[in-house]
Design an enzyme around this catalytic site. Structure first.
Site, mmCIF file in Angstrom:
data_model
loop_
_atom_site.group_PDB
_atom_site.id
_atom_site.type_symbol
_atom_site.label_atom_id
_atom_site.label_comp_id
_atom_site.label_asym_id
_atom_site.label_seq_id
_atom_site.Cartn_x
_atom_site.Cartn_y
_atom_site.Cartn_z
ATOM 1 N N ARG A 1 0.829 -1.215 0.000
ATOM 2 C CA ARG A 1 0.000 0.000 0.000
ATOM 3 C C ARG A 1 0.859 1.260 0.000
ATOM 4 O O ARG A 1 0.563 2.208 -0.736
ATOM 5 C CB ARG A 1 -0.960 -0.007 1.193
ATOM 6 C CG ARG A 1 -2.024 -1.094 1.073
ATOM 7 C CD ARG A 1 -2.897 -1.165 2.297
ATOM 8 N NE ARG A 1 -2.065 -1.421 3.482
ATOM 9 C CZ ARG A 1 -2.427 -1.191 4.720
ATOM 10 N NH1 ARG A 1 -3.620 -0.689 4.989
ATOM 11 N NH2 ARG A 1 -1.621 -1.467 5.723
ATOM 12 N N ASN B 1 -6.038 -2.950 1.877
ATOM 13 C CA ASN B 1 -5.923 -4.397 2.035
ATOM 14 C C ASN B 1 -7.319 -4.991 2.122
ATOM 15 O O ASN B 1 -8.231 -4.373 2.679
ATOM 16 C CB ASN B 1 -5.166 -4.755 3.317
ATOM 17 C CG ASN B 1 -3.670 -4.604 3.182
ATOM 18 O OD1 ASN B 1 -3.125 -4.550 2.090
ATOM 19 N ND2 ASN B 1 -2.992 -4.535 4.309
#
Length: 94
Positions: A22, A40
């Site tokens: 990320r 996620n």
């Protein structure tokens, strides 16, 4: 959305959690001037909404196949999305 701007909803699978995917996505998106978010998922995948100039979106879709060090990409699946759904700037949502 102008014809030179597009958005994509992307699902990346493989070893993509626990490898700073990320953070890497946000950094790459900011370099390319993209708007959107990354998060996620509970199944171990990562989902991202990316929006911006057509060429930048295409480059980011290619970059997803590389990922950060430690990632192992199994698949990058994308579908057309509305850029209206993308916030200004790029953020990690969870």
């Amino acid at each position: 959305m102008t014809k030179d701007r597009r958005a994509a909803l992307v699902r990346i699978t493989g070893r993509v959690q626990g490898v700073c995917f990320r953070d890497w996505t946000r950094e790459e998106a900011e370099k390319l001037g993209l708007d959107g978010w990354v998060r996620n998922e509970s199944d171990g995948s990562v989902t991202a909404l990316i929006a911006g100039p057509d060429g930048a979106v295409s480059r980011m879709l290619e970059n997803f196949w590389k990922g950060p060090p430690g990632a192992s990409i199994a698949d990058v699946a994308s579908e057309v999305a509305s850029s209206v759904e993308a916030p200004a700037g790029f953020r990690i949502t969870r």
